[in-house]
Design an enzyme around this catalytic site. Structure first.
Site: not given
Length: 716
Positions: A6, A404, A611
């Protein structure tokens, strides 16, 4: 939809619509994710394409599974079981030496409502599959059970009066009922896998207390607009995003961050829809409603992740595309094989029916999406948003994690800890100059300078011709004098003599401080002279060292990226438990992505954790990008995984959930293939009856869903 075939058919239908670039269909959520060129009629054409393929399109945004009784939809199954029981009892009686066989008429009366009533859905869906030139599970069930039912009718009508033929009405009826039972158990399990989405939807209150000209009025949430003022009473959920305008309170934001401790809120503080107000009655001003709220973005991210397909799913898709035609050929070969070996039509047809029934590819279509839904759901409850299925699969292969420094491993709020005058003069005067240059900057070091200047009540001077140099610092004019405030490497490149402050410089760097230099130009085009050295110190996050140790214990290589000078970066690395070789210092923001590319070129599978805006290129360049939700929107858009709170321990959690989810996908695919690989030859050779084949087929789907649901038990 009922099976992997399907999925293939709906995807094919959607991709034929003009302007569609991508279409991914998810069997578990019964949803499609379509990327298309905007056009006036595209949505209507997509819906029509789904309907023409034999399926009913839902309204956009309609929830896949409501929170309903676990027994919903069981009525047809119960009716089937009740009608089948009298047909099955004689078989059990034969084992005990009892002959309870019902007359042929009674068998037909019991089996016909099941075959033609409860089984009508299989005929309808199978017919649509045939019309579109492909097969599906429903076609296999319809063909198999119709063969058994038709053979029973033929034997009943062709047997002389007074004789009792062996009929197979019970086989066709029981297979239909078992398939319905399997689909019901499947749907029940799906509702459990979508519990994360339902829980997020449940965080929205139905009404808001709107403050209008006539006072406080309760209005539906859909009528709230940006700029409205709302009252939120103690213990209620904030209905939308906004700013606290009156009152003070404690807010439970655990739904957003996973952090159980309440957060103090004062006027001007940001409020997130879905979080819980504490003890204060407060007034808020609405800033975002509907799909623009943080909660809506989270729901969209989780739904996107659950709808997307990881690369591992391609194998299942390729197999399912040819599966049904191959099974039909195998069933025909089984029929012919039994006939050519001297057996009659009766056993030949029954064995071919068993082949048709056991081969239904339901489990194949559910194997991957069921595991992804369960995995992303448990991750969301831990504050981990996985928005990219490819990131989910690749995360288990990660061998190098690059962090970082500022804001990721450290608190990200540096303080000005020292100011050493190099050029003579009053330190307060130089601090005022530095603060004036930084007055319009959003850099963390600028905030530290401005905070210190405010604390000392210094007055700032107007700055003209202000110019920022990426990764280096600022240049501006104050009262006709040109000044620069920037990194130590920039000052050295300009030839600034800092020997007068060498002792202070060495002391600051040994303590892990970041040093900036305030410089002034001698005349209009003269050399740059050092005026002051500013030392900034950041603190590592309390949990960072333990989190890094946990990652190292998993055999991962750890690296820290920093723009600081080598001494300062290594000093912070020591506090975090990192060796000097694991610190990459003096990396300009624009060079972070190049560092990631270099590691990948060396053969590493890299996870980048950051960030800030300047981390976005590195997050996008990494095999897997992971952004802190406490950072910028740009970083979160560039990353495949978002951590909703700044807890470094979530990195290891995300990797663990990823590994376990991919393991479940592999297990599910193995079992889905194993059922068919083992079952098909057994059915073809006559070792499985249609009833046993139907039970095995239903069991395969249920076992795949059950295995995926084990992910919900995940704990750190």
């Amino acid at each position: 939809m009922t099976c992997a075939s399907c999925v293939t058919r709906v995807e094919r239908a959607l991709r034929k619509v003009p302007g569609v670039e991508q279409a991914a269909v998810n069997l578990a959520t019964e949803s499609a994710r379509v990327v298309f060129q905007p056009a006036a009629q595209t949505e209507a054409l997509l819906r029509r394409a789904v309907r023409d393929a034999g399926y009913e399109p839902r309204a956009p945004g309609a929830p896949v599974f409501e929170a309903v009784s676990p027994w919903v939809g069981f009525a047809p199954v119960a009716l089937g079981l009740a009608l089948c029981l009298p047909l099955v009892l004689p078989m059990l009686g034969d084992l005990a030496g009892q002959h309870w066989m019902l007359p042929a008429l009674w068998q037909w009366l019991l089996a016909t409502p099941v075959q033609l009533g409860l089984g009508a859905r299989f005929y309808k869906a199978g017919w649509h599959g045939l019309k579109s030139g492909s097969g599906n599970m429903d076609l296999l069930v319809a063909l198999g059970t119709s063969a058994g039912y038709g053979l029973s009718l033929w034997l009943w009508w062709s047997t002389p009066a007074g004789q009792m033929p062996h009929l197979y009405f019970e086989a066709s009826a029981v297979v239909v009922t078992l398939v319905l039972l399997g689909k019901w158990l499947e749907a029940r399990a799906k509702r459990q896998t979508t519990s994360a989405i339902r829980a997020l939807h449940g965080l929205r209150p139905d009404v808001a207390h709107w403050v209008g000209p006539d006072g406080e009025v309760d209005v539906p949430l859909a009528e709230v607009l940006p700029g409205d003022r709302l009252v939120v009473r103690p213990g209620e959920r904030f209905p939308v995003d906004g700013l606290l305008s009156e009152g003070q309170t404690q807010v439970d934001e655990s739904m957003l961050t996973g952090e159980p401790l309440p957060v103090s809120k004062a006027p001007g503080a940001a409020l997130t829809g879905g979080s819980i107000n504490g003890e204060g009655r407060v007034l808020m001003q609405v800033t975002a409603v509907g799909g623009e709220t943080v909660l809506s973005h989270i729901i969209a991210l989780v739904q996107d992740a659950q709808a997307a397909k990881p690369p591992i799913q391609r194998l299942a898709d390729q197999v399912s595309a040819v599966f049904v035609p191959v099974v039909l050929v195998l069933a025909l070969l089984t029929l012919l094989g039994w006939l050519f070996t001297g057996h009659g039509w009766e056993p030949a047809l029954i064995h071919s029916v068993a082949v048709l029934v056991i081969a239904c590819p339901c489990a194949l279509g559910l194997a991957t999406p069921a595991a992804i839904m369960a995995g992303t759901g448990v991750a969301a409850r831990q504050g981990i948003l996985i928005k990219d299925a490819q990131a989910l699969e690749l995360a288990r292969q990660v061998d190098t994690v690059v962090f970082d420094k500022t804001g990721t491993l450290t608190v990200g709020q540096p303080r000005l800890v020292s100011l050493e005058v190099v050029d003579g003069g009053d330190p307060a005067a130089w601090l005022a100059v530095a603060a004036s240059l930084q007055s319009g900057s959003e850099h963390p070091l600028a905030h530290a300078v401005l905070a210190q200047a405010k604390q000392e009540a210094l007055s700032l001077s107007p700055v003209s011709a202000l110019q920022a140099t990426a990764g280096r610092g600022l240049t501006g004019q104050i009262a006709g004098q040109t000044w620069r405030l920037g990194s130590l490497s920039w000052a050295q490149a300009l030839g600034v003599d800092t020997t007068a402050g060498a002792a202070a410089l060495a002391r600051s760097q040994a303590q892990g401080a970041t040093v900036s230099v305030l410089m002034r130009q001698d005349g209009d085009a003269g050399p740059w002279l050092g005026a002051a050295l500013l030392g900034f110190a950041d603190e590592p996050k309390p949990e960072a060292a333990a989190a890094l140790s946990r990652l190292r214990a998993q055999g991962l290589r750890l690296l820290m990226l920093s723009g600081d000078n080598r001494a300062a970066a290594e000093a912070m690395g020591v506090r975090l438990g990192l060796a000097a070789s694991e610190v990459m210092a003096e990396v300009l923001p624009g060079d972070k992505a190049a560092c990631i590319q270099r590691l990948k070129a060396e053969g590493a599978c890299v996870l980048m954790v950051g960030d800030g805006v300047n981390d976005a290129p590195a997050l996008a360049a990494a095999d897997v990008g992971m952004a802190m939700g406490t950072g910028t929107d740009v970083a979160m858009h560039a990353a495949g995984i978002t951590l909703m709170r700044g807890d470094v321990a979530l990195v290891a959690d995300a990797l663990d959930i990823s590994r376990r989810t991919v393991a479940k996908i592999r297990q599910n695919l193995f079992w889905a293939f194993a059922y068919n690989v083992a079952g098909l030859p057994l059915a073809a050779l006559g070792f499985l009856s249609p009833v046993v084949a139907g039970a095995a087929m239903a069991l395969s789907s249920v076992s795949v869903m059950g295995n995926a649901l084990l992910l919900k038990r995940w704990r750190r």
